[in-house]
Design a protein around this motif. Structure first.
Motif, PDB file in Angstrom:
ATOM      1  N   HIS A 145       0.847  -1.178   0.000  1.00 41.11           N
ATOM      2  CA  HIS A 145       0.000   0.000   0.000  1.00 41.11           C
ATOM      3  C   HIS A 145       0.890   1.238   0.000  1.00 41.11           C
ATOM      4  O   HIS A 145       1.770   1.366   0.851  1.00 41.11           O
ATOM      5  CB  HIS A 145      -0.895   0.037   1.237  1.00 41.11           C
ATOM      6  N   PHE A 166      -6.747  14.591  -4.883  1.00 44.22           N
ATOM      7  CA  PHE A 166      -6.705  13.618  -3.805  1.00 44.22           C
ATOM      8  C   PHE A 166      -7.715  12.490  -4.036  1.00 44.22           C
ATOM      9  O   PHE A 166      -7.451  11.328  -3.699  1.00 44.22           O
ATOM     10  CB  PHE A 166      -6.964  14.291  -2.452  1.00 44.22           C
ATOM     11  N   ALA A 167      -8.851  12.833  -4.612  1.00 49.39           N
ATOM     12  CA  ALA A 167      -9.847  11.807  -4.923  1.00 49.39           C
ATOM     13  C   ALA A 167      -9.282  10.799  -5.921  1.00 49.39           C
ATOM     14  O   ALA A 167      -9.521   9.585  -5.810  1.00 49.39           O
ATOM     15  CB  ALA A 167     -11.119  12.445  -5.466  1.00 49.39           C
ATOM     16  N   ARG A 170      -7.022   8.384  -4.117  1.00 46.13           N
ATOM     17  CA  ARG A 170      -7.775   7.360  -3.385  1.00 46.13           C
ATOM     18  C   ARG A 170      -8.363   6.321  -4.335  1.00 46.13           C
ATOM     19  O   ARG A 170      -8.410   5.133  -4.009  1.00 46.13           O
ATOM     20  CB  ARG A 170      -8.871   8.025  -2.550  1.00 46.13           C
ATOM     21  N   GLU A 171      -8.804   6.755  -5.510  1.00 50.16           N
ATOM     22  CA  GLU A 171      -9.346   5.813  -6.492  1.00 50.16           C
ATOM     23  C   GLU A 171      -8.275   4.842  -6.977  1.00 50.16           C
ATOM     24  O   GLU A 171      -8.584   3.726  -7.398  1.00 50.16           O
ATOM     25  CB  GLU A 171      -9.941   6.577  -7.676  1.00 50.16           C
ATOM     26  N   ASN A 173      -6.167   3.565  -5.020  1.00 44.94           N
ATOM     27  CA  ASN A 173      -5.811   2.814  -3.811  1.00 44.94           C
ATOM     28  C   ASN A 173      -4.557   3.348  -3.134  1.00 44.94           C
ATOM     29  O   ASN A 173      -3.770   2.586  -2.549  1.00 44.94           O
ATOM     30  CB  ASN A 173      -5.651   1.321  -4.126  1.00 44.94           C
ATOM     31  N   SER A 175      -3.342   5.724  -0.130  1.00 44.65           N
ATOM     32  CA  SER A 175      -3.876   6.246   1.121  1.00 44.65           C
ATOM     33  C   SER A 175      -3.212   7.570   1.494  1.00 44.65           C
ATOM     34  O   SER A 175      -2.163   7.932   0.959  1.00 44.65           O
ATOM     35  CB  SER A 175      -3.686   5.229   2.247  1.00 44.65           C
ATOM     36  N   VAL A 176      -3.824   8.257   2.452  1.00 43.82           N
ATOM     37  CA  VAL A 176      -3.325   9.548   2.925  1.00 43.82           C
ATOM     38  C   VAL A 176      -3.108   9.477   4.427  1.00 43.82           C
ATOM     39  O   VAL A 176      -3.923   8.898   5.164  1.00 43.82           O
ATOM     40  CB  VAL A 176      -4.318  10.686   2.592  1.00 43.82           C
ATOM     41  N   ASN A 195      -9.916  13.050   3.936  1.00 44.56           N
ATOM     42  CA  ASN A 195     -10.364  11.678   4.204  1.00 44.56           C
ATOM     43  C   ASN A 195      -9.166  10.748   4.400  1.00 44.56           C
ATOM     44  O   ASN A 195      -8.999   9.743   3.693  1.00 44.56           O
ATOM     45  CB  ASN A 195     -11.239  11.179   3.052  1.00 44.56           C
ATOM     46  N   PRO A 196      -8.288  11.052   5.367  1.00 45.87           N
ATOM     47  CA  PRO A 196      -7.081  10.242   5.544  1.00 45.87           C
ATOM     48  C   PRO A 196      -7.397   8.878   6.147  1.00 45.87           C
ATOM     49  O   PRO A 196      -8.451   8.667   6.753  1.00 45.87           O
ATOM     50  CB  PRO A 196      -6.249  11.080   6.525  1.00 45.87           C
ATOM     51  N   GLU A 197      -6.456   7.966   5.978  1.00 44.77           N
ATOM     52  CA  GLU A 197      -6.560   6.658   6.614  1.00 44.77           C
ATOM     53  C   GLU A 197      -5.776   6.624   7.918  1.00 44.77           C
ATOM     54  O   GLU A 197      -6.080   5.844   8.817  1.00 44.77           O
ATOM     55  CB  GLU A 197      -6.049   5.573   5.669  1.00 44.77           C
TER      56      GLU A 197
END
Length: 281
Positions: A145, A166-167, A170-171, A173, A175-176, A195-197
């Protein structure tokens, strides 16, 4: 004839200036260092707090200076950011990460996180998005990842274009993580916008564990992350007492010199193999 004593004294003085944090680089020297590939990745593992297994690695820049050796990023990253050099520097690092790990990634635990620090100038750079996707393709066998860590040296100005960027990550895969959370520009609005992980707890907070009885700050950050269902990486863990306290708080990951210092690629591979053997025994 060169006076050996004076030469040695001069070199010692230069090293003393560097190690006391007074090393300074010129823009031309840094630009040349990037062109000559003197900026190289070092890797600091972070551990699964429950199992002790390596869960991921953070990529850290080092300048292999011909005189000063491995120069810390604090001495040159701000210069790169202020003179539009951070984008080519990041591109160089990511190319080298792929070269370092592509043939060795099978040695890492499946699903290893690979964390890349970016600044505001990296955002919207189409080349960065291409580099991260390329890294994911090269490390497919490990199911790695890629995580981008948003640093707080400069504020982010959230625009529709930035949100779309940023979207798109995420699309893909990717992460932030919010790095050094609570010590700079980032705030609760960053969590909503990005929208971080992950949240990375800054070593400033971790360092108070075992020193001060007042752990309200670090406890509050942990509680916030848990309430928002975010994974937690505690940075700067340097003592057994800190590690034990954080385990009792049931955080996800820990990183710091207590576990492993930043390493060049060859030493990182040896560390991964040694820890794998230790856990298997």
């Amino acid at each position: 004839m060169i006076n050996a004593y004076k030469l040695r004294a001069s070199l010692n003085a230069r090293f003393a200036r560097y190690f006391s944090g007074q090393f300074s680089a010129s823009v031309s020297a840094l630009r040349s260092a990037i062109a000559q590939r003197q900026i190289v990745p070092f890797y600091q593992p972070f551990m699964n707090a429950s199992t002790g297994q390596i869960a991921g690695i953070e990529v850290l820049a080092r300048w292999r200076h011909p005189l000063y050796g491995a120069v810390s990023p604090d001495a040159f990253i701000p210069l790169a950011e202020s003179h539009d050099l951070i984008v080519p520097l990041t591109h160089l690092l990511m190319q080298q990460v792929i070269a370092d790990l592509q043939d060795q990634i099978h040695r890492f635990p499946v699903g290893t996180y690979i964390c890349i620090n970016i600044s505001a100038q990296n955002c919207l750079d189409p080349g960065f998005a291409c580099d991260t996707r390329d890294m994911l393709r090269k490390f497919t066998a490990n199911q790695s990842h890629v995580v981008v860590e948003i640093t707080e040296r400069h504020p982010l100005h959230f625009t529709p274009q930035l949100s779309n960027w940023f979207a798109a990550l995420r699309e893909a895969n990717i992460s932030v993580a919010l790095d050094d959370f609570g010590t700079g520009y980032s705030n609760l609005s960053y969590i909503s916008a990005l929208n971080p992980e992950f949240i990375k707890i800054d070593k400033l907070f971790v360092s108070q564990i075992g020193v001060s009885e007042d752990t309200r700050l670090v406890d509050s950050v942990i509680d916030l992350a848990k309430n928002m269902h975010l994974k937690i990486i505690a940075e700067g863990v340097e003592t057994e007492a800190q590690a034990d306290y954080l385990r009792r708080k049931h955080i996800d990951f820990m990183q710091g010199y207590y576990f492993c210092k930043p390493l060049p690629a060859s030493e990182l591979i040896h560390e991964v193999i040694a820890r794998d053997r230790l856990l298997a025994s």
